[in-house]
Design a protein around this motif. Structure first.
Motif, short mmCIF file in Angstrom:
data_model
loop_
_atom_site.label_atom_id
_atom_site.label_comp_id
_atom_site.label_asym_id
_atom_site.label_seq_id
_atom_site.Cartn_x
_atom_site.Cartn_y
_atom_site.Cartn_z
N ARG A 1 -1.47 0.30 -11.89
CA ARG A 1 -1.48 1.87 -11.16
C ARG A 1 -1.99 1.37 -9.50
O ARG A 1 -2.68 0.08 -9.15
N GLN A 2 -1.53 1.69 -8.27
CA GLN A 2 -1.97 1.25 -7.01
C GLN A 2 -3.85 2.08 -6.63
O GLN A 2 -4.07 3.02 -8.06
N MET B 1 9.22 9.82 -13.73
CA MET B 1 9.20 9.47 -12.08
C MET B 1 9.93 8.16 -11.86
O MET B 1 9.25 7.25 -12.74
N TYR C 1 6.89 4.08 -2.27
CA TYR C 1 5.64 2.90 -3.21
C TYR C 1 6.22 2.28 -3.09
O TYR C 1 6.74 2.17 -4.31
N ARG D 1 7.11 -4.56 -8.95
CA ARG D 1 7.62 -2.62 -8.56
C ARG D 1 7.96 -1.73 -7.16
O ARG D 1 6.88 -2.00 -6.85
N ASP E 1 8.95 8.44 -5.51
CA ASP E 1 7.71 9.48 -5.64
C ASP E 1 8.46 11.32 -5.06
O ASP E 1 7.68 11.64 -4.29
C1 BEZ Z 1 0.86 4.57 -8.87
O1 BEZ Z 1 0.55 4.17 -8.70
O2 BEZ Z 1 2.00 4.18 -9.77
C2 BEZ Z 1 1.84 5.57 -8.05
C3 BEZ Z 1 1.35 6.00 -6.53
C4 BEZ Z 1 1.76 6.20 -5.64
C5 BEZ Z 1 2.79 7.10 -6.23
C6 BEZ Z 1 3.07 7.76 -7.82
C7 BEZ Z 1 2.94 6.32 -8.56
#
Ligand code: BEZ
Length: 389
Positions: A53-54, A229, A261, A275, A279
């Protein structure tokens, strides 16, 4: 309270990241804790799926940015407890149309907040972004910033470590224990699951996208937007190259948000495959139990087109593609729900509810807050905006 095998101080519904963090926090305060997970731990069907995850400090809202700062030492504490790094500071790059308001925030507002709270960031033009990072053919007016403390959180490592710490603190976990009923009364809460009838003084509901159907019989209407998503993995052409985590803010098209992203290499694997995802929120799912992990073809096509146009460092042919279930409060200001059950629910103080949202960067803080709300009736964190009414 003493336990007789089926009575606990705290029953946690949901064995994802927040549920395990809540269970660990309650158990290390000496309480007996049961976690009920409807699938198995580390399932890909909830909100704690995937590898990464970000992680970022920047938010357009100052209270949220401050909350990420408060989450930082709690991540360190968890990492130290397990002897393993979970958040890797590979940097976070936001670029695009700087005044575009999106579900992730707005570049210019987030930069102002970083300025106000004294967090380092570097403002960059499109040219500077392309000189420093492997992006190309960006519109000339794009700008953005690089924030070096942002990066990437290790999802599986976090789940594994939380489970390990929870187990060491004495937490009991029951898998394949789908909860069918939650009934609070004056003396406690009865929880009926596929594995039996359990009793807790308090129940923490951390059921992610599955919270809505679970809470409806209690008269709690969560206004939640559920969607699948898509994301995909792409091979880096040059094994010497890497990327920070990144987010491209663009003006929406008629069909979708036009936001993209992605990540650099996962530092814990060093893989040459990274990856990226669109979004987009338009692949709506009415029933979380009917979601699958398949990529949405139009989203995958838009993603590969964007990667092909702007990321020459990647082979634009995806190696792996799929989707995960996302749930957000319908009101984007809310980010997620966290608090006691609304006052109209009898014995509401016995139920703590966390549901939905972009919460992974806050996991240790959310776990601590859930445990405090259950055990102390209040938390010192500023969570007012997330409360349920
Ligand atoms: C993620 O961390 O997976 C994420 C970040 C921004 C938008 C959607 C998912």
């Amino acid at each position: 309270m003493t336990t007789n095998g089926s009575d606990y101080d705290v029953v946690v519904v949901g064995g994802g990241a927040v549920g395990l963090a809540a269970a660990w926090n309650a158990a290390r305060r000496g309480r007996s804790v049961l976690v009920l997970e409807q699938y198995e731990l580390f399932t890909q069907r909830g909100s704690s799926g995937g590898a990464e995850r970000q992680w970022r400090l920047q938010y357009s809202e100052e209270d949220l940015a401050r909350l990420t700062l408060e989450a930082q030492p709690l991540w360190r504490e968890l990492e130290e407890a397990g002897g393993r790094r979970l958040v890797h500071h590979t940097g976070s790059l936001w670029f695009g149309d700087t005044t575009e308001a999106t579900n992730e925030g707005m570049i210019s507002d987030a930069a102002k907040v970083l300025e106000r709270i004294g967090v380092t960031h570097e403002w960059l033009t499109a040219r500077e972004i392309q000189d420093r990072f492997p992006f190309a053919a960006l519109p000339d007016h794009y700008e953005g910033f690089y924030q070096p403390d942002g990066g990437i959180a290790d999802v599986k490592g976090t789940l594994w470590l939380l489970h390990e710490q929870a187990r060491l603190a004495g937490v009991t976990v029951l898998e394949h224990a789908k909860v069918e009923e939650i009934a609070p009364d004056a003396d406690g809460v009865t929880v009926r699951s596929g594995r039996g009838v359990h009793r807790g003084q308090h129940v923490i509901i951390a059921a992610g996208p599955f919270a809505k159907p679970l809470l409806a019989p209690l008269g709690i209407e969560l206004d939640v937007h559920l969607f699948q998503m898509t994301s995909a993995s792409f091979r880096l052409r040059d094994p010497g190259l890497d990327l920070p985590t990144w987010f491209a803010f663009q003006k929406p098209t008629e069909e979708d948000t036009n936001l993209f992203y992605g990540f650099g290499r996962n530092p814990w694997s060093g893989s040459d495959v990274v990856r990226a995802g669109p979004d987009f929120e338009d692949h709506v799912v009415e029933d979380p139990y009917l979601a699958d992990n398949a990529a949405v073809p139009r989203h995958l096509e838009r993603l590969t087109e964007w990667v092909g146009a702007h990321m020459p460092a990647l082979d634009p042919e995806p190696e792996l593609a799929g989707s995960f279930l996302a749930a957000l409060p319908a009101d984007p200001e809310r980010q997620f729900y966290l608090g006691h059950a609304p006052a109209h629910v009898p014995n509401a103080e016995r139920l703590v509810i966390f549901s939905t949202g972009w919460g992974f960067k806050f996991v240790p803080l959310l776990g601590r807050a859930c445990a405090e709300l259950a055990l102390d009736g209040r938390t010192g964190f500023d969570l007012g905006r997330f409360g349920l009414v």
